[in-house]
Design a protein around this motif. Structure first.
Motif, PDB file in Angstrom:
ATOM      1  N   PHE A 157       5.216   0.958   6.470  1.00  0.00           N
ATOM      2  CA  PHE A 157       3.795   0.711   6.710  1.00  0.00           C
ATOM      3  C   PHE A 157       3.300  -0.404   5.787  1.00  0.00           C
ATOM      4  N   THR A 158       2.475  -1.293   6.321  1.00  0.00           N
ATOM      5  CA  THR A 158       1.841  -2.326   5.508  1.00  0.00           C
ATOM      6  C   THR A 158       0.336  -2.305   5.758  1.00  0.00           C
ATOM      7  N   LEU A 159      -0.432  -2.207   4.680  1.00  0.00           N
ATOM      8  CA  LEU A 159      -1.878  -2.417   4.765  1.00  0.00           C
ATOM      9  C   LEU A 159      -2.126  -3.857   4.339  1.00  0.00           C
ATOM     10  N   GLU A 160      -2.336  -4.709   5.321  1.00  0.00           N
ATOM     11  CA  GLU A 160      -2.514  -6.125   5.011  1.00  0.00           C
ATOM     12  C   GLU A 160      -3.893  -6.362   4.376  1.00  0.00           C
ATOM     13  N   HIS A 161      -3.996  -7.402   3.590  1.00  0.00           N
ATOM     14  CA  HIS A 161      -5.241  -7.812   2.912  1.00  0.00           C
ATOM     15  C   HIS A 161      -5.802  -6.740   1.972  1.00  0.00           C
ATOM     16  N   ALA A 162      -4.981  -5.787   1.547  1.00  0.00           N
ATOM     17  CA  ALA A 162      -5.503  -4.757   0.623  1.00  0.00           C
ATOM     18  C   ALA A 162      -5.998  -5.402  -0.667  1.00  0.00           C
ATOM     19  N   GLY A 163      -5.458  -6.565  -0.980  1.00  0.00           N
ATOM     20  CA  GLY A 163      -5.885  -7.277  -2.193  1.00  0.00           C
ATOM     21  C   GLY A 163      -7.308  -7.790  -2.123  1.00  0.00           C
ATOM     22  N   ASN A 192       0.233   1.109  -9.341  1.00  0.00           N
ATOM     23  CA  ASN A 192       0.733   2.480  -9.555  1.00  0.00           C
ATOM     24  C   ASN A 192       0.088   3.506  -8.624  1.00  0.00           C
ATOM     25  N   TYR A 193      -0.499   3.040  -7.533  1.00  0.00           N
ATOM     26  CA  TYR A 193      -1.130   3.959  -6.587  1.00  0.00           C
ATOM     27  C   TYR A 193      -0.067   4.620  -5.703  1.00  0.00           C
ATOM     28  N   ARG A 194      -0.246   5.901  -5.421  1.00  0.00           N
ATOM     29  CA  ARG A 194       0.629   6.613  -4.474  1.00  0.00           C
ATOM     30  C   ARG A 194      -0.236   7.196  -3.363  1.00  0.00           C
ATOM     31  N   ILE A 195       0.157   6.910  -2.150  1.00  0.00           N
ATOM     32  CA  ILE A 195      -0.635   7.310  -0.996  1.00  0.00           C
ATOM     33  C   ILE A 195      -0.545   8.830  -0.782  1.00  0.00           C
ATOM     34  N   ALA A 196      -1.625   9.428  -0.241  1.00  0.00           N
ATOM     35  CA  ALA A 196      -1.617  10.863   0.073  1.00  0.00           C
ATOM     36  C   ALA A 196      -1.116  11.049   1.506  1.00  0.00           C
ATOM     37  N   ALA A 197      -0.184  11.988   1.696  1.00  0.00           N
ATOM     38  CA  ALA A 197       0.366  12.256   3.034  1.00  0.00           C
ATOM     39  C   ALA A 197       0.397  13.764   3.271  1.00  0.00           C
ATOM     40  N   SER A 198       0.306  14.152   4.541  1.00  0.00           N
ATOM     41  CA  SER A 198       0.274  15.589   4.834  1.00  0.00           C
ATOM     42  C   SER A 198       0.771  15.866   6.252  1.00  0.00           C
ATOM     43  N   PRO A 221       5.126   6.895  -3.092  1.00  0.00           N
ATOM     44  CA  PRO A 221       4.907   5.671  -3.863  1.00  0.00           C
ATOM     45  C   PRO A 221       4.639   4.468  -2.960  1.00  0.00           C
ATOM     46  N   THR A 222       3.865   3.528  -3.447  1.00  0.00           N
ATOM     47  CA  THR A 222       3.591   2.289  -2.713  1.00  0.00           C
ATOM     48  C   THR A 222       3.987   1.099  -3.590  1.00  0.00           C
ATOM     49  N   THR A 223       4.058  -0.071  -2.963  1.00  0.00           N
ATOM     50  CA  THR A 223       4.171  -1.314  -3.734  1.00  0.00           C
ATOM     51  C   THR A 223       2.981  -2.188  -3.355  1.00  0.00           C
ATOM     52  N   PHE A 224       2.572  -3.023  -4.312  1.00  0.00           N
ATOM     53  CA  PHE A 224       1.426  -3.899  -4.072  1.00  0.00           C
ATOM     54  C   PHE A 224       1.761  -5.268  -4.659  1.00  0.00           C
ATOM     55  N   ASP A 225       1.723  -6.301  -3.813  1.00  0.00           N
ATOM     56  CA  ASP A 225       2.095  -7.639  -4.271  1.00  0.00           C
ATOM     57  C   ASP A 225       0.875  -8.521  -4.543  1.00  0.00           C
ATOM     58  N   GLY A 226      -0.282  -7.903  -4.663  1.00  0.00           N
ATOM     59  CA  GLY A 226      -1.510  -8.667  -4.875  1.00  0.00           C
ATOM     60  C   GLY A 226      -2.256  -8.894  -3.569  1.00  0.00           C
ATOM     61  N   SER A 227      -1.560  -8.724  -2.441  1.00  0.00           N
ATOM     62  CA  SER A 227      -2.199  -8.894  -1.138  1.00  0.00           C
ATOM     63  C   SER A 227      -1.994  -7.653  -0.265  1.00  0.00           C
ATOM     64  N   ALA A 228      -0.719  -7.306  -0.018  1.00  0.00           N
ATOM     65  CA  ALA A 228      -0.426  -6.190   0.885  1.00  0.00           C
ATOM     66  C   ALA A 228       0.005  -4.950   0.101  1.00  0.00           C
ATOM     67  N   LEU A 229      -0.407  -3.797   0.625  1.00  0.00           N
ATOM     68  CA  LEU A 229       0.041  -2.520   0.082  1.00  0.00           C
ATOM     69  C   LEU A 229       1.069  -1.955   1.066  1.00  0.00           C
ATOM     70  N   LYS A 230       2.245  -1.567   0.557  1.00  0.00           N
ATOM     71  CA  LYS A 230       3.323  -1.115   1.458  1.00  0.00           C
ATOM     72  C   LYS A 230       3.898   0.208   1.003  1.00  0.00           C
ATOM     73  N   TRP A 231       4.363   0.996   1.959  1.00  0.00           N
ATOM     74  CA  TRP A 231       5.155   2.174   1.638  1.00  0.00           C
ATOM     75  C   TRP A 231       6.114   2.461   2.779  1.00  0.00           C
ATOM     76  N   TYR A 284      -6.134   7.651   1.791  1.00  0.00           N
ATOM     77  CA  TYR A 284      -6.318   7.146   0.433  1.00  0.00           C
ATOM     78  C   TYR A 284      -6.376   8.317  -0.551  1.00  0.00           C
ATOM     79  N   HIS A 285      -7.067   9.376  -0.141  1.00  0.00           N
ATOM     80  CA  HIS A 285      -7.166  10.605  -0.932  1.00  0.00           C
ATOM     81  C   HIS A 285      -7.352  11.735   0.067  1.00  0.00           C
ATOM     82  N   ALA A 286      -6.999  12.967  -0.320  1.00  0.00           N
ATOM     83  CA  ALA A 286      -7.188  14.096   0.589  1.00  0.00           C
ATOM     84  C   ALA A 286      -8.610  14.092   1.147  1.00  0.00           C
TER      85      ALA A 286
END
Ligand SMILES: [Zn+2]
Length: 378
Positions: free
Chosen positions: A55-61, A71-77, A87-97, A110-112
């Motif tokens: 998954f990529t959230l584009e333009h998250a930056g 260090n953000y970790r996405i909530a899943a259920s 865990p996610t990665t963030f390159d300054g623009s996109a957030l990915k997991w 983002y949160h429960a």
């Protein structure tokens, strides 16, 4: 075939390309076109059991609080009750997991979320309590109720304690916090609550912004108003949520007010104190200081002293537009914001669940102990 949906209570996401599970491209939607005040999202993916999904959230930056992606970790259920973290990665623009779902349906947020059915259940639980009354203070632009829960019997010499939550609808942890506080207050077996109710009446609005909450907004009401910047110029047409709460506050008076929010960047609960209040007194500051000292003992993850952003009001804007400043100026009471984190507790991290609704509830319940420490001085 549709894989991603957000067309439900508090759902929100923009779909760019959902054709391939190995490259699902999404974007966070601003509440209002062109605003940078967005951060939250909440959607479900169907049909990916056993598939490795990227998954990529584009333009998250571009979000205003983009520092919060570090260090953000996405909530899943799988059941929308038990929210684990990825865990996610963030390159300054996109957030990915990446995630390989164990079941056909999985939710990511983002949160429960705290949804309308939970809201109704809380309000009905309070309505069933012999010590609480529930009323609908205002009808929102979309016809929802802003509920006020009054706990305790008004009487001579009793203090009026006001607690507001979720003016900013993306901050669902604030509603979990209010729930923890209310459940403790109405618990007939809790000696602290019984003693508080002999001295005070609590006026609690567990959700100030039900329209924004339902729409999955992060910041605004259905009319595009930031409620926590509306207190000095609210109208019943633009922001009935704040208008009618303000009217009721004038009837009850306010001896102490806290306004519960969520914070994107810090790893612990912390305060925002009023700034720019012309009549702010030594007594208000002292009482707030005593409350905060007691809160540190009641909930040791509360960190008023760590460095944090400067929240001086923006030049050219009215400092009394925020609830805490307006109440402090109007009633001469101690008033402040408690910020509950989205990120994991830095002092006691939980690898699997991160910051949970339960942590928020416990914090809300603990805040009553801090209030007990200052009640007689209010
Ligand atoms: Zn907020």
């Amino acid at each position: 075939m549709s894989k991603i949906t957000c067309n439900f209570d508090s759902g929100r996401i923009g779909i760019i390309d959902e054709s391939d599970w190995s490259n699902i491209r999404l974007e966070i939607l601003p509440d209002i076109e062109g605003s940078d005040e967005f951060m939250g999202f909440n959607f479900a993916a169907t049909g990916a059991r056993g598939k490795e999904c990227n998954f990529t959230l584009e333009h998250a930056g571009n979000t205003r609080w983009a520092g919060g992606w570090k260090n953000y970790r996405i909530a899943a259920s799988y059941d929308r009750r038990d929210w684990f973290r990825i865990p996610t990665t963030f390159d300054g623009s996109a957030l990915k997991w990446s995630h390989t779902p164990e079941q056909d349906r999985v939710s990511y947020a983002y949160h429960a979320p705290y949804c309308e059915l939970e809201r109704f259940a809380l309000v009905e639980r309070c309505a069933a309590s012999p010590v609480a009354r529930v009323e609908s203070l205002a009808r929102t632009l979309e016809g929802r109720s802003v509920n006020l829960v009054t706990v305790g019997e008004p009487g001579t010499g009793k203090k009026a304690i006001w607690v507001l939550a979720r003016q900013h609808p993306g901050e669902s942890q604030s509603e979990f916090t209010a729930e923890g506080l209310l459940d403790r207050l109405i618990d007939p077996a809790d000696p602290l609550s019984r003693s508080l109710l002999k001295k005070a009446v609590f006026y609690v609005v567990p959700n100030m912004n039900p329209d924004g909450s339902f729409r999955g907004y992060h910041r605004y009401n259905a009319g595009g108003i930031d409620l926590n910047r509306s207190w000095s110029d609210t109208t019943p047409e633009k922001s009935p949520e704040t208008w009618y709460v303000r009217e009721r506050m004038r009837q009850t008076g306010v001896d102490f007010c806290y306004d519960i929010h969520g914070d994107e960047n810090n790893h612990y609960p912390w305060p925002v104190r009023p700034v720019g209040v012309p009549s702010w007194s030594r007594k208000q500051a002292d009482l707030l200081g005593r409350f905060e000292e007691a809160l540190k003992i009641a909930s040791p993850n509360y960190q008023p002293d760590l460095p944090k952003p400067n929240y001086d009001h923006t030049p050219g804007t009215d400092p009394l537009a925020m609830a805490i400043s307006w109440t402090a100026e109007t009633f001469g009471c101690p008033s402040f914001i408690i910020e509950i984190p989205f990120l994991d507790d830095v002092f006691d991290p939980d690898e699997r669940f991160g910051w949970t609704p339960r942590r928020s509830r416990l914090f809300g319940a603990a805040s009553l102990e801090a209030l007990a420490a200052v009640m007689d001085a209010l």
